[in-house]
Design an enzyme around this catalytic site. Structure first.
Site, mmCIF file in Angstrom:
data_model
loop_
_atom_site.group_PDB
_atom_site.id
_atom_site.type_symbol
_atom_site.label_atom_id
_atom_site.label_comp_id
_atom_site.label_asym_id
_atom_site.label_seq_id
_atom_site.Cartn_x
_atom_site.Cartn_y
_atom_site.Cartn_z
ATOM 1 N N SER A 1 36.420 49.479 39.036
ATOM 2 C CA SER A 1 36.133 50.532 40.007
ATOM 3 C C SER A 1 37.140 51.673 39.864
ATOM 4 O O SER A 1 36.846 52.803 40.223
ATOM 5 C CB SER A 1 36.205 49.952 41.421
ATOM 6 O OG SER A 1 37.464 49.332 41.615
ATOM 7 N N CYS B 1 42.404 40.401 42.906
ATOM 8 C CA CYS B 1 42.115 41.841 42.910
ATOM 9 C C CYS B 1 42.965 42.483 41.827
ATOM 10 O O CYS B 1 44.149 42.150 41.670
ATOM 11 C CB CYS B 1 42.453 42.455 44.268
ATOM 12 S SG CYS B 1 42.324 44.257 44.279
ATOM 13 N N GLU C 1 47.196 52.615 45.419
ATOM 14 C CA GLU C 1 46.610 53.805 44.775
ATOM 15 C C GLU C 1 47.368 55.083 45.162
ATOM 16 O O GLU C 1 47.403 56.034 44.406
ATOM 17 C CB GLU C 1 45.145 53.951 45.173
ATOM 18 C CG GLU C 1 44.281 52.848 44.605
ATOM 19 C CD GLU C 1 43.251 53.326 43.622
ATOM 20 O OE1 GLU C 1 42.715 54.416 43.808
ATOM 21 O OE2 GLU C 1 42.982 52.581 42.653
ATOM 22 N N CYS D 1 36.894 44.187 37.458
ATOM 23 C CA CYS D 1 36.936 44.325 38.916
ATOM 24 C C CYS D 1 36.439 43.038 39.582
ATOM 25 O O CYS D 1 35.313 42.589 39.329
ATOM 26 C CB CYS D 1 36.030 45.496 39.294
ATOM 27 S SG CYS D 1 35.915 45.818 41.040
HETATM 28 N N1 DGL Z 1 39.021 46.613 41.433
HETATM 29 C C1 DGL Z 1 38.868 46.084 42.776
HETATM 30 C C2 DGL Z 1 38.938 44.558 42.732
HETATM 31 O O1 DGL Z 1 39.505 43.954 41.827
HETATM 32 C C3 DGL Z 1 39.925 46.623 43.708
HETATM 33 C C4 DGL Z 1 39.760 48.080 44.018
HETATM 34 C C5 DGL Z 1 38.487 48.404 44.769
HETATM 35 O O2 DGL Z 1 38.325 47.967 45.926
HETATM 36 O O3 DGL Z 1 37.657 49.092 44.190
HETATM 37 O O4 DGL Z 1 38.413 43.935 43.631
#
Ligand code: DGL
Length: 278
Positions: free
Chosen positions: A8, A189, A155, A70
């Site tokens: 994402s 995450c 972020e 992700c």
């Molecule tokens: N890349 C997302 C994950 O690993 C975290 C960032 C988002 O919420 O987009 O869940």
């Protein structure tokens, strides 16, 4: 054929780094959907739609093997894409996620058989970790904790601030309150490896905190070993092409905190057009 890595946003760079540390010889294409991140608070249909667009775009750039770095996309979209879309998009094309490799690895870490998972709201709501660990290791009890403030803090470059300290303490305490016997915690995450040390500081000795980069890399290595028909098609130039749906300047400025080799990279922007990414 190149290996596509999708996230994402920036967090998938932590996974890509793990993969490149172990498998530096392959060529990679990284796509961050930074313009539409975060995915963690979005509904199933939206995450599925966005992820499918990214998969189609990576396939159009020659990535017949794609890793959904992700967790939210892996938890909410991967199964639907594998079952509904891949048969139509090409039988030889593969999309893999990060939940399954993590779940396969976790059994070897825990002795108490009590495992904690820290993840986004979306991943926790999907119950993917509980369901998948339950299938592979039914004797393991899984405790999941959503950490909605962590991605925005990281972020925005606030990972080491007092505010972050408060929210790291808050969610780690909430997890441990669910079960004092947790001896293994999965960082479910992409962003959380950035605050791994701060999380570890709050935990009793002997509790292991697992980041996914190395696990996903080992799993990909094993996958390529078992699927020689795919491995022989992968080009080996050691390159990475970076793409973002947001501004290139922003990607260059913010990506550095997620991986160590982001100097001198070239990044290109992917535009939204009609019903997909162009
Ligand atoms: N890349 C997302 C994950 O690993 C975290 C960032 C988002 O919420 O987009 O869940």
């Amino acid at each position: 054929m190149k290996i596509g890595v999708f996230d994402s946003g920036y967090g998938g760079l932590t996974i890509l780094q793990g993969i490149r540390d172990l498998l530096p010889e392959y060529d990679y294409v990284y796509l961050g959907d930074n313009a539409r991140a975060p995915y963690g608070t979005r509904s199933f249909d939206v995450v599925y739609g966005y992820t499918l667009e990214a998969v189609k775009w990576l396939q159009s750039r020659g990535c017949d093997l794609i890793i959904l770095a992700c967790n939210t996309a892996s938890a909410k979209a991967l199964r639907s894409i594998q079952q509904n879309d891949l048969p139509r998009l090409g039988a030889e094309k593969r999309v893999l996620g990060v939940v399954r490799p993590t779940v396969e690895a976790v059994g070897a870490f825990t002795k108490s058989r009590c495992v904690g998972v820290l993840a986004t709201e979306g991943t926790v709501a999907s119950k993917s970790y509980t369901i998948e660990i339950g299938k592979l290791s039914p004797d393991i009890k899984v405790y999941e904790q959503a950490c909605p403030m962590w991605v925005p803090l990281i972020e925005n470059g606030e990972a080491d601030s007092k505010g972050a300290e408060y929210f790291i303490n808050k969610y780690v305490s909430q997890l441990i309150e669910q079960c004092a016997e947790i001896d293994t915690i999965v960082l479910g995450c992409t962003h959380y490896p950035i605050i791994k040390k701060s999380i570890e500081r709050l935990l009793p000795d002997g509790v292991k905190v697992i980041a996914q980069g190395q696990i996903v890399a080992e799993s990909l290595k094993d996958y390529l070993h078992r699927h020689n028909e795919i491995d022989v098609k992968c080009s080996r130039g050691g390159s990475v092409e970076y793409f973002t749906t947001e501004s290139v300047e922003k990607f260059l400025a913010l990506s550095r905190q997620f991986a160590s080799d982001m100097d001198d990279i070239s990044v290109r922007r992917v535009e939204f057009q009609g019903d997909g990414l162009k």
